[in-house]
Structure formats: structure tokens, C-alpha cells
Design an enzyme around this catalytic site. Structure first.
Site, PDB file in Angstrom:
ATOM      1  N   HIS A 163      -5.643  17.619 -23.757  1.00  0.00           N
ATOM      2  CA  HIS A 163      -5.544  17.170 -25.154  1.00  0.00           C
ATOM      3  C   HIS A 163      -5.725  18.312 -26.169  1.00  0.00           C
ATOM      4  O   HIS A 163      -4.924  18.488 -27.082  1.00  0.00           O
ATOM      5  CB  HIS A 163      -6.595  16.106 -25.452  1.00  0.00           C
ATOM      6  CG  HIS A 163      -6.553  14.929 -24.537  1.00  0.00           C
ATOM      7  ND1 HIS A 163      -5.387  14.390 -24.068  1.00  0.00           N
ATOM      8  CD2 HIS A 163      -7.539  14.186 -23.988  1.00  0.00           C
ATOM      9  CE1 HIS A 163      -5.656  13.363 -23.281  1.00  0.00           C
ATOM     10  NE2 HIS A 163      -6.959  13.230 -23.210  1.00  0.00           N
ATOM     11  N   ASP A 186     -11.205  17.759 -18.288  1.00  0.00           N
ATOM     12  CA  ASP A 186     -10.888  16.407 -18.764  1.00  0.00           C
ATOM     13  C   ASP A 186     -10.295  16.431 -20.176  1.00  0.00           C
ATOM     14  O   ASP A 186      -9.461  15.589 -20.506  1.00  0.00           O
ATOM     15  CB  ASP A 186     -12.164  15.547 -18.751  1.00  0.00           C
ATOM     16  CG  ASP A 186     -11.847  14.064 -18.882  1.00  0.00           C
ATOM     17  OD1 ASP A 186     -10.866  13.618 -18.250  1.00  0.00           O
ATOM     18  OD2 ASP A 186     -12.561  13.346 -19.621  1.00  0.00           O
ATOM     19  N   ASP A 238       0.874  -1.165   0.000  1.00  0.00           N
ATOM     20  CA  ASP A 238       0.000   0.000   0.000  1.00  0.00           C
ATOM     21  C   ASP A 238       0.917   1.223   0.000  1.00  0.00           C
ATOM     22  O   ASP A 238       1.743   1.376   0.902  1.00  0.00           O
ATOM     23  CB  ASP A 238      -0.880  -0.017   1.261  1.00  0.00           C
ATOM     24  CG  ASP A 238      -1.899   1.106   1.228  1.00  0.00           C
ATOM     25  OD1 ASP A 238      -1.590   2.179   0.666  1.00  0.00           O
ATOM     26  OD2 ASP A 238      -3.012   0.904   1.762  1.00  0.00           O
ATOM     27  N   VAL A 239       0.796   2.071  -1.010  1.00  0.00           N
ATOM     28  CA  VAL A 239       1.780   3.149  -1.159  1.00  0.00           C
ATOM     29  C   VAL A 239       1.700   4.178  -0.025  1.00  0.00           C
ATOM     30  O   VAL A 239       2.613   4.993   0.120  1.00  0.00           O
ATOM     31  CB  VAL A 239       1.658   3.870  -2.526  1.00  0.00           C
ATOM     32  CG1 VAL A 239       1.935   2.918  -3.669  1.00  0.00           C
ATOM     33  CG2 VAL A 239       0.311   4.544  -2.695  1.00  0.00           C
ATOM     34  N   GLU A 251     -16.994  12.303 -28.823  1.00  0.00           N
ATOM     35  CA  GLU A 251     -17.079  10.929 -28.313  1.00  0.00           C
ATOM     36  C   GLU A 251     -18.528  10.440 -28.365  1.00  0.00           C
ATOM     37  O   GLU A 251     -19.450  11.227 -28.153  1.00  0.00           O
ATOM     38  CB  GLU A 251     -16.615  10.871 -26.855  1.00  0.00           C
ATOM     39  CG  GLU A 251     -15.191  11.351 -26.637  1.00  0.00           C
ATOM     40  CD  GLU A 251     -14.860  11.490 -25.151  1.00  0.00           C
ATOM     41  OE1 GLU A 251     -14.289  10.570 -24.587  1.00  0.00           O
ATOM     42  OE2 GLU A 251     -15.213  12.538 -24.569  1.00  0.00           O
ATOM     43  N   LYS A 269      -2.362  11.966 -16.581  1.00  0.00           N
ATOM     44  CA  LYS A 269      -3.286  13.079 -16.358  1.00  0.00           C
ATOM     45  C   LYS A 269      -4.494  12.554 -15.593  1.00  0.00           C
ATOM     46  O   LYS A 269      -4.758  11.358 -15.667  1.00  0.00           O
ATOM     47  CB  LYS A 269      -3.696  13.719 -17.679  1.00  0.00           C
ATOM     48  CG  LYS A 269      -4.684  12.871 -18.494  1.00  0.00           C
ATOM     49  CD  LYS A 269      -5.701  13.696 -19.211  1.00  0.00           C
ATOM     50  CE  LYS A 269      -6.913  12.886 -19.480  1.00  0.00           C
ATOM     51  NZ  LYS A 269      -8.137  13.214 -19.656  1.00  0.00           N
TER      52      LYS A 269
END
Ligand SMILES: NC(=O)c1ccc[n+]([C@@H]2O[C@H](COP(=O)([O-])OP(=O)(O)OC[C@H]3O[C@@H](n4cnc5c(N)ncnc54)[C@H](OP(=O)(O)O)[C@@H]3O)[C@@H](O)[C@H]2O)c1
Length: 486
Positions: free
Chosen positions: A236, A231, A89-90, A212, A144
């Protein structure tokens, strides 16, 4: 071609969605094409208490699901023999000692791919730092979205740069690994025809559309807090815009390319509460039909907050305030549950000052260059020529010079295959620099705040349409229209 060197390739979040969909299939493809050194190890890190066999079964299943071809058993055996696994677990930095023991202790390159939520990146950095596995020869790869505004981005970035130099950081925007985006550079800067015909002396306007068909695909919590501006536009579409508008770099080195891209982001005209309503249209999809199938509206799908004002569509006019682009609007558009899935850049050239052929052709015609990112990656140039035959003196017809980048059955390289190979070679040109990201958040923050201050709400649009009608008005009021996709 760079020489392939051995490395330790660590995937934090190996059983996550990104790893299954993109990273593991890309590594398999690089194996198949002999792009991985024989002594390279892949270390999968996960939080679940899984045994090696569970991981191997998961990897096999994800390849069966996401590879574009059948698994070749000989390649599979070589591929899977590279894998080691580490459950940790980080958030418990002491656990990173476990990882250190698995890594090759010689001073070779280790690649830390953080395929995990960005909220965990600083814990990963702390853990690597504490265990002293953030050597000079290590690289860190982050996905991202990096932050949710300038402040949170700066916080994450500072943390990363506490343990790694900028030359060790690979910030992924996978659009930068797409064949057509890479081709944009080649297209613009290897053809004198385009090099000399680029800018406000000849170009009228530019459109960038990423459309999309899918909705939010189970990413409810993430998306509802994020929205389409952060987003898609923040990363992008801004990347595409800066590659289209950048000046010629001195050479193809990482810093030369980045320097020119940053100049464009810095020149973007501010959009804030003062001008937001004339520059931006927001939308949110409702119930409708896509390819004949009924699909629910955003609010029915999220089942979280029926009053959510998160935008699933955005269109905007962007101006670049520099000598080369002043007066050329860039229209950006991106949305979910739209009529067709496609991404394209359309460059409209200016009309000629005089129409010598007007006696024969009443219609006004504008030359267009269409750069298709997907599907059918390629370029189409629309030009006029004379209709052949004795009857037609100077009647003109529209001809499309159309070429695809790929021949029929040619393998289509995935952006992740290219990006992972670049990371292994230590080449950063196709990754986003900290300055670029900082500048993009500086530009996006006033837009988000402007929406809040003016209480701007998304306009509802039917799934399967091209977004709200207001998006057409946005461009029509400038005497233009969106390119019709066919
Ligand atoms: N999915 C995509 O297509 C996509 C596209 C673009 C960008 N991204 C970005 O890529 C990153 C990963 O996304 P994802 O969709 O793959 O996420 P995901 O499916 O939620 O997977 C995350 C993985 O992280 C592991 N994990 C979470 N907390 C952990 C912890 N404290 N310690 C160790 N492991 C932990 C989970 O392991 P356990 O299951 O064992 O808990 C899980 O396997 C995100 O930053 C995302 O924004 C994803």
C-alpha cells in the site's frame, strides 16, 4: 463508459472472510447499480461439503452484516438467481472438471477470483490449466500478499504466467481502488497549479501515514510471520509513494501509468544492514487504552511465541534518487493499535527564501497540502493570508482551504466495487504489474535481511499512542516533525 459484457465470475473461497466482507457486498452493489450483465453467472467455490441452501444463507448473512444499507428484496432475488456453487478442494486438480461443467462453454470471459491463501494460488492455476479452463478469454484475480520475499514471489508469479498472460492477471492492492488514490492522478495531472509545483524545486518533504486502531484481528498466524513492513509498506505505502512521485504518463492507459510508477520504485535508495538503523524504526504494541477501552499487548494477544519480534509499527525515511526528487525525503509511517485510525499524505512546501512579513510575524510558516485518504476523504491546503481589519497591517493568519470529495449523504464507493467493475471491463490500470511487484520485493528484501543481520528488535510502544518515541527522533533529526492529526 465501457459496455457491460456477460461473464462467469468464479469466487474461489466464497465462504471466506474476504468474500463475505468485500466481494459479495460489492457484487450486490454492482447489481443494484445495473453494472452486471443480465447473463452473468457467479460461481461460488468452497471446500466444505455444503448444499446450495447453506451457501445462500451464508451470502444473505454476509450482506446483512457488511452491506452499508438494507437489502432490497427485488435486487436480492435477481442477485442470488445468478449464483451456482461447486464444492472442490483445489489441491485435487481432477476436481476442476466439475467446475468446467458448470461454466458457460461458449467462449465468453471467465473471471477466476482467488479469494484464498496465496499458498493455494499455484494449485488453482494447475487445476484450471489441467481442465483447460484457462482460455484466452479468462482472467485471474489474486490478492496480496504475493509471496514473502523476491524468491517466493517469483515462484508464484512464474506459476501464474505459465497458464495466463500478463494481460489476463489482475493483482489486487485495494488501495489502488480507493477514491482518494484515484483522485491523486486526477489532482496531479489535471490541475496545472499542481502539475507545475511538484518536485524538489518547490517541495521540501512528504509524509505518508496509515494509522490503524485495530490490532491483528485474529490474523495471528499470518501476521506474526509477516509483520508491518511486508503487510503495509511493501504494497500500500509503496503504491501511494509511486503515484505521488511518478512523472506524468503519456495517457491514462495501463502501460503508460505502470511504466512511470515502476521508474520510481527503481529509483528508491537502497536500505540495508549498512544504513538500517538511521533509516528505520520498528515498534510492537503493548497493553494500553484505545478510545477508553483496555486492549491487550501484541504478545498477550498472539499467545503463540512470547519472544516474537514481529513489528506492528514501522516508520522510515525513503529517498528517491532521480533529478525530480533528489533531496526530498519521503517519511512513511504505519502501525497498529495507534491513537486514531486515519490515513493521509502531507506535502510540505519549501519556505520562501526571504520573509517579507517577518516584522509582523515571528513564526516560520510552511505551506502544507494534506490529502486525506480516510476518514473524510478530501484535500486541505494550508495558506497564509492577511488578518482583515484596519488594525492589522500585515499580521497574517493561517487559513485552511478544505474540501471533501463527497457531499453529505453521498454513497461512498468501496475500493472493491470499483476494482471488480474494472476486472469485468478488462481494464488493468488499477492493478499491480508483475514488474512493479518484482521491483518492490527487490527493495524490501534488503530491509528485511538488514533487520535480521543487525538483529534489529521492535521498540515497545503503548497501545493508544503514536508509536515509539524513536519514530519522532527519526524525523526530528532532519529538523522536521510528524504532522499532528486533528
Ligand atoms: N480477509 C481480508 O479482509 C483480506 C484483505 C486483504 C487480502 N486478503 C487476502 O485474500 C485471500 C483470502 O483471505 P480470507 O481472509 O478470505 O481467507 P479465509 O477466510 O481463510 O478464506 C479462505 C477460503 O478458502 C477456502 N479454502 C482454503 N483451502 C482450500 C482448498 N484447498 N480448496 C478449496 N477451498 C479452500 C476456505 O474454504 P473452506 O472454509 O470450505 O475450507 C475458505 O472459505 C488471502 O490471500 C488474503 O491474504 C484478505
Amino acid at each position: 463508459m465501457e459496455k457491460i459484457k456477460p461473464c462467469d465470475f468464479i469466487i474461489f473461497g466464497v465462504k471466506g472472510d474476504l468474500s463475505k466482507r468485500k466481494i459479495l457486498p460489492s457484487l450486490y452493489y454492482l447489481e443494484k447499480t445495473n453494472n452486471i450483465h443480465n447473463n452473468t453467472c457467479v460461481i461460488g467455490v468452497g471446500r466444505s461439503k455444503w448444499h446450495k441452501i447453506d451457501y445462500i444463507n451464508m451470502i444473505r448473512k454476509s450482506l446483512v452484516t457488511f452491506l452499508k444499507e438494507k437489502i432490497n428484496e427485488k435486487i436480492w432475488l435477481k442477485f442470488i438467481s445468478r449464483f451456482k456453487f461447486c464444492n472442490l478442494d483445489v489441491y485435487y486438480s481432477d476436481n476442476f472438471i466439475k467446475l468446467k461443467k458448470i461454466l458457460d462453454q461458449k467462449n465468453r470471459v471467465s473471471i477466476n477470483y482467488c479469494a484464498m491463501p496465496s499458498s493455494t494460488f499455484s494449485a488453482i492455476c494447475d487445476g484450471l490449466g489441467k481442465a483447460k479452463i484457462n482460455k484466452k478469454t479468462s482472467r485471474i484475480v489474486i490478492e496480496k500478499p504475493l509471496g514473502t520475499n523476491l524468491e517466493s514471489y517469483n515462484y508464484i508469479n512464474k506459476k501464474i504466467l505459465k497458464y495466463f498472460n500478463e494481460s489476463q492477471v489482475y493483482r489486487i492492492d485495494h488501495y489502488l481502488g480507493k477514491e482518494t488514490i484515484l483522485n491523486l492522478l486526477a489532482f496531479r495531472f489535471s490541475n496545472s497549479f499542481f502539475l507545475n509545483n511538484w518536485g524538489n524545486h518547490i517541495i521540501d518533504s512528504v509524509q505518508i501515514t496509515v494509522s490503524e486502531e485495530v490490532g491483528i484481528e485474529g490474523r495471528i498466524e499470518y501476521f506474526d510471520k509477516t509483520g508491518q513492513i511486508k503487510d503495509m509498506i511493501q504494497n500500500h505505502l509503496l503504491q501511494i509513494l509511486s503515484i505521488i512521485a511518478m512523472e506524468s504518463p503519456k495517457n491514462l492507459n495501463t502501460n503508460s501509468i505502470r511504466e512511470k510508477k515502476i521508474k520510481i520504485v527503481r529509483s528508491l535508495r537502497k536500505i540495508d544492514y549498512n544504513n538500517i538503523n538511521e533509516k528505520i524504526v520498528l515498534g510492537q504494541y503493548t497493553f494500553g487504552k484505545i478510545n477508553g477501552i483496555n486492549v491487550p499487548g501484541y504478545l498477550d494477544e498472539i499467545n503463540l511465541d512470547k519472544n516474537s519480534n514481529t513489528e506492528t509499527f514501522v516508520s522510515l525515511r525513503v529517498d528517491i534518487d532521480n533529478l525530480n526528487w533528489a533531496g526530498v525525503p519521503f517519511y512513511l509511517r504505519s502501525g497498529k493499535r495507534l491513537k486514531k485510525k486515519f490515513s493521509e499524505i502531507v506535502i510540505y512546501f519549501k519556505n520562501l527564501p526571504i520573509n517579507l512579513f517577518k516584522e509582523f510575524n515571528k513564526k516560520n510558516f510552511q505551506n502544507k497540502l494534506i490529502i486525506r485518504l480516510q476518514p473524510n476523504e478530501g484535500v486541505e491546503m494550508q495558506i497564509l493570508n492577511k488578518l482583515p481589519g484596519l488594525k492589522n497591517k500585515y499580521e497574517l493568519q493561517l487559513t485552511k482551504l478544505d474540501f471533501n470529495f463527497y457531499r453529505n449523504n453521498e454513497y461512498k464507493t468501496d475500493a472493491y466495487e470499483l476494482l471488480i467493475l474494472e476486472i469485468m471491463h478488462g481494464i488493468q490500470s488499477h492493478f499491480v504489474s508483475c514488474e512493479e511487484l518484482e521491483e518492490s520485493w527487490k527493495w524490501i528484501d534488503p530491509i528485511i535481511n538488514g533487520c535480521k543481520i543487525t538483529k534489529k528488535k521492535p521498540i515497545l510502544y503503548k497501545s493508544g499512542s503514536w508509536g515509539p518515541e524513536e519514530s519522532n527522533f527519526l524525523i526530528k533529526k532532519d529538523g522536521r516533525e510528524w504532522n499532528k492529526y486533528n
